[in-house]
Enzyme design. Structure first.
Site, PDB file in Angstrom:
ATOM      1  N   ARG A 210       0.706  -1.349  -0.093  1.00  0.00           N
ATOM      2  CA  ARG A 210      -0.153   0.142  -0.047  1.00  0.00           C
ATOM      3  C   ARG A 210       0.830   1.088   0.003  1.00  0.00           C
ATOM      4  NH1 ARG A 210      -2.351  -3.604   3.533  1.00  0.00           N
ATOM      5  NH2 ARG A 210      -4.331  -4.387   3.210  1.00  0.00           N
ATOM      6  N   LYS A 234      -1.828  -3.096   8.029  1.00  0.00           N
ATOM      7  CA  LYS A 234      -2.874  -2.260   8.596  1.00  0.00           C
ATOM      8  C   LYS A 234      -3.263  -2.993   9.984  1.00  0.00           C
ATOM      9  CE  LYS A 234      -6.111  -0.593   5.257  1.00  0.00           C
ATOM     10  NZ  LYS A 234      -7.335  -0.494   4.505  1.00  0.00           N
ATOM     11  N   HIS A 306      -2.823   3.075  -5.767  1.00  0.00           N
ATOM     12  CA  HIS A 306      -3.458   1.862  -5.666  1.00  0.00           C
ATOM     13  C   HIS A 306      -3.559   0.903  -6.934  1.00  0.00           C
ATOM     14  CE1 HIS A 306      -5.567  -0.413  -2.526  1.00  0.00           C
ATOM     15  NE2 HIS A 306      -6.632  -0.697  -3.457  1.00  0.00           N
ATOM     16  N   ARG A 309      -0.742  -1.179  -7.192  1.00  0.00           N
ATOM     17  CA  ARG A 309      -1.208  -2.218  -6.252  1.00  0.00           C
ATOM     18  C   ARG A 309      -1.831  -3.320  -7.092  1.00  0.00           C
ATOM     19  NH1 ARG A 309      -1.595  -4.157  -0.905  1.00  0.00           N
ATOM     20  NH2 ARG A 309      -3.657  -4.616  -0.313  1.00  0.00           N
ATOM     21  N   HIS A 332      -3.726  -9.372   2.959  1.00  0.00           N
ATOM     22  CA  HIS A 332      -5.243  -9.577   3.172  1.00  0.00           C
ATOM     23  C   HIS A 332      -5.419 -11.023   4.086  1.00  0.00           C
ATOM     24  CE1 HIS A 332      -6.336  -6.275   0.769  1.00  0.00           C
ATOM     25  NE2 HIS A 332      -6.246  -6.774  -0.264  1.00  0.00           N
ATOM     26  N   TYR A 341      -9.319  -9.816  -8.938  1.00  0.00           N
ATOM     27  CA  TYR A 341      -8.132 -10.295 -10.119  1.00  0.00           C
ATOM     28  C   TYR A 341      -8.647 -11.404 -10.721  1.00  0.00           C
ATOM     29  CZ  TYR A 341      -6.453  -7.021  -6.481  1.00  0.00           C
ATOM     30  OH  TYR A 341      -6.162  -5.959  -5.766  1.00  0.00           O
TER      31      TYR A 341
END
Length: 356
Positions: A210, A234, A306, A309, A332, A341
């Site tokens: 990120r 995160k 992004h 990414r 994730h 994707y």
């Protein structure tokens, strides 16, 4: 926004907040939440508490004096009135004649409030070891997510990805062709940061991290031998993320000029730095957003970090057909978010078959 300015803005908001919000802020710093996240949350709290005062729900003159009992006794109807206020109020800082804020903004506001209520009703401890109160009205409020099919998302995004040879083509364009579009003055400015800009873009394209993770990379976090970059994900979790070999050259070229060009010292631990008034400092996210937009628009289409990414994620899935691997690469917790994707690649495969 530069870190110094961000801290100043946070301090201004803290000055007008009730004491329990300051406790919340301090608690989340220890996790740690990023300063950008906390700044956005504080802005949401200022908007919410201002509404409590202006609407008369809180019988006080300033938001600093909004008591815990106001939040404890807030009804579902009160919150629905606040949401209607957000939907119907005139939009600020825009020439649009539309009223109200977007559903995305409303969801962000409710997410910030849910975090505060969870802290006050579950996480904080008073002198008796109990939360400040137990009634969490936010659990009664539903959020509406933006409705969009995977096919629609894939269609909207795939034109903004640099897939296949375009990944290297984008880097080569910045390296060799972009300068030809510039005036002499602009060319001089470009050369000052060329190696750094290429290294930033290469890192995101090669690892899929990120933007916030990229700008917070320190010198010690990047290992050119193992081709691993350590980042803070995160929620404050540290992660070791592999990056594709093509990025290594750009890192080496940047490191060759970093010290002299940006006048760094041993105290400057940030990997990506900028120079202002002869003082090196960590580059801020908005600067990276601007440089990515500038180069990508000149190359093909204006994109955000992004989207870079997304580019890595799509290319990685095309090579591996593994949603688990892509999820791990992106940091994730589940594979659900990688469905996009697979949809993009399936469309690409279908188009390839149609052309046979």
């Amino acid at each position: 926004m530069k870190r110094e300015q961000l801290i100043q803005n946070i301090e201004k908001l803290k000055h007008v907040m009730p004491p329990y919000v300051l406790e919340y802020y301090q608690s989340k710093l220890t996790i740690p939440y990023s300063l950008n996240t906390l700044y956005e949350y504080l802005k949401e709290y200022e908007r919410f508490f201002s509404w409590l005062v202006d609407s008369g729900v809180a019988d006080v003159d300033k938001i600093t004096d909004v008591s815990l009992s106001v939040l404890e006794n807030l009804t579902k109807r009160d919150l629905e009135s606040f949401i209607l206020y957000l939907r119907e109020r005139p939009r600020l800082n825009t020439h649009s004649t539309r009223y109200g804020v977007s559903q995305t903004t409303i969801n962000r506001t409710l997410s910030a409030l849910s975090s505060l209520y969870k802290y006050l009703t579950e996480e904080v401890e008073n002198e008796d070891g109990e939360p400040y109160f137990y009634r969490n009205v936010m659990k009664k409020v539903q959020t509406k997510k933006k409705s969009e099919t995977l096919a629609s998302r894939a269609e909207n995004i795939k034109g903004k990805l640099f897939l296949g040879d375009e990944t290297q083509g984008f880097l080569d364009y910045i390296d060799s062709e972009y300068e030809k579009t510039l005036s002499n003055r602009a060319r001089s400015s470009f050369f000052k940061n060329k190696e750094r800009d290429l290294a930033i873009i290469a890192l995101i394209l090669a690892s899929g991290i990120r933007l916030s993770e990229a700008v917070n990379v320190d010198l010690r976090d990047l290992n050119l031998n193992t081709m691993i970059v350590e980042v803070t994900r995160k929620g404050g979790k540290r992660d070791a993320v592999p990056f594709a070999p093509f990025a290594k050259t750009y890192f080496e070229r940047y490191l060759e000029v970093r010290s002299q060009r940006y006048k760094t010292t041993a105290k400057d631990t940030a990997f990506f730095v900028t120079l202002y008034r002869d003082i090196a400092s960590r580059i801020d996210p908005s600067s990276v957003e601007k440089l990515v937009a500038k180069y990508s628009q000149a190359f093909k289409v204006r994109v955000t970090p992004h989207k870079l990414r997304h580019t890595l994620a799509t290319r990685l899935y095309a090579q591996t057909n593994s949603q688990v691997l892509v999820s791990n690469q992106l940091g994730h917790a589940s594979t659900q978010v990688t469905d996009l994707y697979t949809h993009i690649i399936n469309e690409e495969q279908k188009n390839a078959l149609d052309s046979l």
